[in-house]
Design an enzyme around this catalytic site. Structure first.
Site, PDB file in Angstrom:
ATOM      1  N   LYS A 110       0.850  -1.191   0.000  1.00  0.00           N
ATOM      2  CA  LYS A 110       0.000   0.000   0.000  1.00  0.00           C
ATOM      3  C   LYS A 110       0.888   1.245   0.000  1.00  0.00           C
ATOM      4  O   LYS A 110       2.112   1.149   0.085  1.00  0.00           O
ATOM      5  CB  LYS A 110      -0.927  -0.018   1.213  1.00  0.00           C
ATOM      6  CG  LYS A 110      -1.502  -1.378   1.574  1.00  0.00           C
ATOM      7  CD  LYS A 110      -2.404  -2.005   0.515  1.00  0.00           C
ATOM      8  CE  LYS A 110      -2.926  -3.337   1.034  1.00  0.00           C
ATOM      9  NZ  LYS A 110      -3.703  -4.130   0.130  1.00  0.00           N
TER      10      LYS A 110
HETATM   11  C1  LIG Z   1      -4.432  -5.341   1.194  1.00  0.00           C
HETATM   12  C2  LIG Z   1      -5.902  -5.415   1.279  1.00  0.00           C
HETATM   13  C3  LIG Z   1      -6.553  -5.935   2.415  1.00  0.00           C
HETATM   14  C4  LIG Z   1      -5.802  -6.580   3.538  1.00  0.00           C
HETATM   15  O1  LIG Z   1      -4.943  -5.713   4.212  1.00  0.00           O
HETATM   16  P1  LIG Z   1      -3.961  -6.319   5.333  1.00  0.00           P
HETATM   17  O2  LIG Z   1      -3.439  -5.083   6.004  1.00  0.00           O
HETATM   18  O3  LIG Z   1      -2.912  -7.093   4.615  1.00  0.00           O
HETATM   19  O4  LIG Z   1      -4.771  -7.160   6.241  1.00  0.00           O
HETATM   20  C5  LIG Z   1      -7.931  -5.881   2.450  1.00  0.00           C
HETATM   21  N1  LIG Z   1      -8.652  -5.380   1.426  1.00  0.00           N
HETATM   22  C6  LIG Z   1      -8.067  -4.895   0.315  1.00  0.00           C
HETATM   23  C7  LIG Z   1      -8.920  -4.330  -0.772  1.00  0.00           C
HETATM   24  C8  LIG Z   1      -6.671  -4.924   0.196  1.00  0.00           C
HETATM   25  O5  LIG Z   1      -6.106  -4.461  -0.927  1.00  0.00           O
END
Ligand SMILES: *Cc1c(COP(=O)(O)O)cnc(C)c1O
Length: 378
Positions: free
Chosen positions: A180
C-alpha cells in the site's frame, strides 16, 4: 530488474523505530496514540483506532456493526481475498456483486439486485486506491437500513468530492502493508466519528480489556481491568506506529510522486487503442496505489504473454485484482456464481510498476516495453 513496488521508508523512519525500541514502550503505547491522533486529523475523521492489519480492521468493524451468523454482507468478489474473509470470520455470508466495467468499483445497480431481507451491510472497496461513489452507496444503505463499511485498504490519502477517504462513513478500514502507499511493515487503522464505535473498537483490539496498558501505567491509584467481552489481540506496536507517523507526514508528497508516474503512463498509453486506462472522474482523487491496464478484445496478445514479455525485459508486473469466488476457499460455496464483468476485468488486466523513487529512465523503460510488445506481433 524493475520491481512492481517498493515501500518508501527513509532513514528518519528507521531512526524513529530505533528510538522507540530503546524507549521502553515497544508494543501499543504512546506512539500508537499519537499515530491515531495524527491519522484522524489527516483524514478529517473524529477518531482513529490502530490495529495490526486491515483484515483485523474489517473484522472488528463488522463486529461493532452487529453483523453475525445468518446475515448477508454485499461486497465485490473482485478484491483482495481479505475483504470476503473478514465477513466469514463473523459467521456472515459474503454476497458477491459485480463491479462497474469502467471503474472496477462496485456496481450500484448490481448491488441493488442482491439486497435481501438478510442483508445487513455493504462492504465498499476503493479499488486500487480509486474511490468508489460513496454518496450513492450511503443513500442506498440509508434507504434499506444497511450499514456501510469502507474497505479503504488501498486508499489512504485518496479523496472523494473534496474530502479525504476516512471522513465520509462511520467505519473506514485502512491497510499499511508494504504494497500500500503508506507502510508500517504491517498495520491497519479504522476511522470513525462515533464515540461508541471508537470505545468498543479500542477494547476489542486488546482482548476486550476495559483499561489500556497506558492508563494503568500512568495511574497513581490501583486500577484493575475487566474483560468486558470476547476480544482479540489486534494491537499495532509502538515500533510500527513510530514508522507510521513519519510515513503519514510524507503521505501527500508520496501521492504527488505516484500521480506524476501515473500521468506519464496515461499520456503514453492513451494512443494504444486496445488498452483501457484508469479513469479518474471529476470529484475523484486516487493515490494510485496501483496502476492497472485492461486489455480490450482487439488486443493482439494475451495478458499472460504480455506479462512474460515484460519479465523477459526485466520488468515485473502482476495480474489484475483477483476474484474471491473462483478461489479454492470459496469455489465450493459458490459453484454456480458467474460474474462475467469481474472475471473478465480480473483476467484481462495487469498491474505495472509504480513506486516512489522510480527513476525517469525506469518509467521510460516500462512505457517503451509496453509499446514494443503491443506493436510487435502486428
Ligand atoms: C491489502 C488489502 C486488504 C488486507 O490488508 P492487510 O493489512 O494485509 O490485512 C484488504 N482489502 C483490500 C482491498 C486490500 O487491498
Amino acid at each position: 530488474m524493475i520491481p512492481i513496488a517498493r515501500p518508501y521508508v527513509t532513514q528518519e523512519d528507521a531512526q524513529a523505530a530505533y528510538d522507540t525500541i530503546l524507549s521502553g514502550w515497544i508494543t501499543q503505547g504512546p506512539k500508537v496514540e499519537a499515530f491515531e491522533e495524527k491519522f484522524a486529523a489527516y483524514t478529517g475523521a473524529k477518531y482513529a483506532v490502530a490495529v495490526s492489519c486491515c483484515t483485523a480492521a474489517l473484522h472488528l468493524s463488522l463486529i461493532v456493526a452487529g453483523i453475525g451468523p445468518g446475515d448477508e454482507v454485499i461486497c465485490p468478489s473482485m478484491s483482495y481475498i481479505a475483504t470476503a474473509n473478514a465477513i466469514r470470520y463473523v459467521g456472515a455470508l459474503p454476497v458477491f456483486a459485480e463491479v462497474d466495467a469502467a471503474s472496477f468499483n462496485l456496481s450500484l445497480m448490481d448491488v441493488q439486485k442482491r439486497i435481501t431481507a438478510r442483508t445487513k451491510a455493504i462492504l465498499l472497496v476503493h479499488q486500487l486506491g480509486m474511490p468508489a461513489d460513496i454518496d450513492s452507496f450511503q443513500a442506498l444503505c440509508a434507504k434499506h437500513g444497511l450499514v456501510l463499511i469502507e474497505d479503504a485498504a488501498c486508499a489512504a490519502g485518496s479523496a472523494y468530492k473534496g474530502k479525504k477517504i476516512g471522513s465520509h462513513s462511520q467505519l473506514v478500514c485502512f491497510s499499511f502493508h508494504p504494497r500500500k502507499v503508506l507502510s508500517t511493515g504491517d498495520g491497519g487503522m479504522i476511522t470513525t466519528s462515533q464515540e461508541e464505535y471508537y470505545l468498543r473498537l479500542k477494547r476489542l483490539r486488546q482482548h476486550g480489556m476495559s483499561v489500556s496498558d497506558r492508563v494503568r501505567h500512568q495511574a497513581s491509584h490501583l486500577v484493575f481491568e475487566d474483560h468486558t467481552e470476547l476480544g482479540y489481540n489486534y494491537r499495532l506496536t509502538d515500533i510500527q506506529a513510530a514508522i507510521g507517523i513519519g510515513q503519514l507526514e510524507k503521505l501527500d508528497w508520496m501521492i504527488a510522486e505516484r500521480r506524476k508516474i501515473a500521468s506519464c503512463y496515461q499520456e503514453a498509453f492513451q494512443e494504444i487503442a486496445c488498452l483501457q486506462l484508469p479513469r479518474e472522474e471529476a470529484g475523484y482523487y486516487s493515490n494510485y496505489q496501483s496502476y492497472a491496464l485492461s486489455l480490450g478484445a482487439d488486443c493482439p496478445l494475451s495478458r499472460n504473454d504480455i506479462m512474460q514479455q515484460l519479465l523477459d525485459k526485466g520488468i515485473a508486473s502482476r495480474r489484475g485484482v483477483m476474484t474471491a469466488h473462483r478461489e479454492t476457499a470459496y469455489g465450493d460455496y459458490y459453484p454456480d456464481l458467474h460474474l462475467p464483468i469481474s472475471e473478465k476485468a480480473s483476467d484481462q488486466s495487469l498491474i505495472l510498476p509504480l513506486f516512489v523513487g522510480m527513476s525517469n529512465e525506469e518509467i521510460g523503460q516500462v512505457i517503451e516495453a509496453i509499446k514494443q510488445i503491443l506493436s510487435g506481433p502486428l
